[in-house]
Design a protein around this motif. Structure first.
Motif: not given
Length: 104
Positions: A56-67
């Motif tokens: 599952i890629a991009d999960q950390h950036i997804s969390a950083l941008e506040g969902m």
């Protein structure tokens, strides 16, 4: 060797090189792109039960941008597993979530 889905940063089994996702035995194929973490978790568990490795890629950036939905997570599988994984997801009722198959 059986590959399992791994999503933690210390457990990454699929390195990314030169902007193209590359797995242990070749390229990667994007199956699903979504912000729905429950959906991704269900698909991840389904693939793991069939002994298909995924990332599952991009999960950390997804969390950083506040969902807010600007950066959806991507579920990737190895290219040689993509047909089997797509068939499994269609059979399980997740066919509507699949990304269009890329023409090569």
């Amino acid at each position: 060797m059986t590959l399992r889905c791994r999503t933690g940063p210390d457990e990454a089994i699929f390195p990314v090189a030169l902007g193209r996702p590359r797995g242990l035995h070749g390229g990667m194929h994007e199956l699903v792109r979504s912000n729905d973490i429950v959906l991704l978790g269900a698909i991840e568990a389904l693939l793991a039960s069939a002994d298909l490795g995924c990332l599952i890629a991009d999960q950390h950036i997804s969390a950083l941008e506040g969902m807010i939905g600007a950066f959806p997570r991507r579920l990737l599988v190895r290219e040689q597993d993509s047909k089997r994984a797509r068939a499994l997801l269609i059979e399980a009722g997740y066919g509507g979530e699949l990304r269009p198959d890329a023409v090569r």
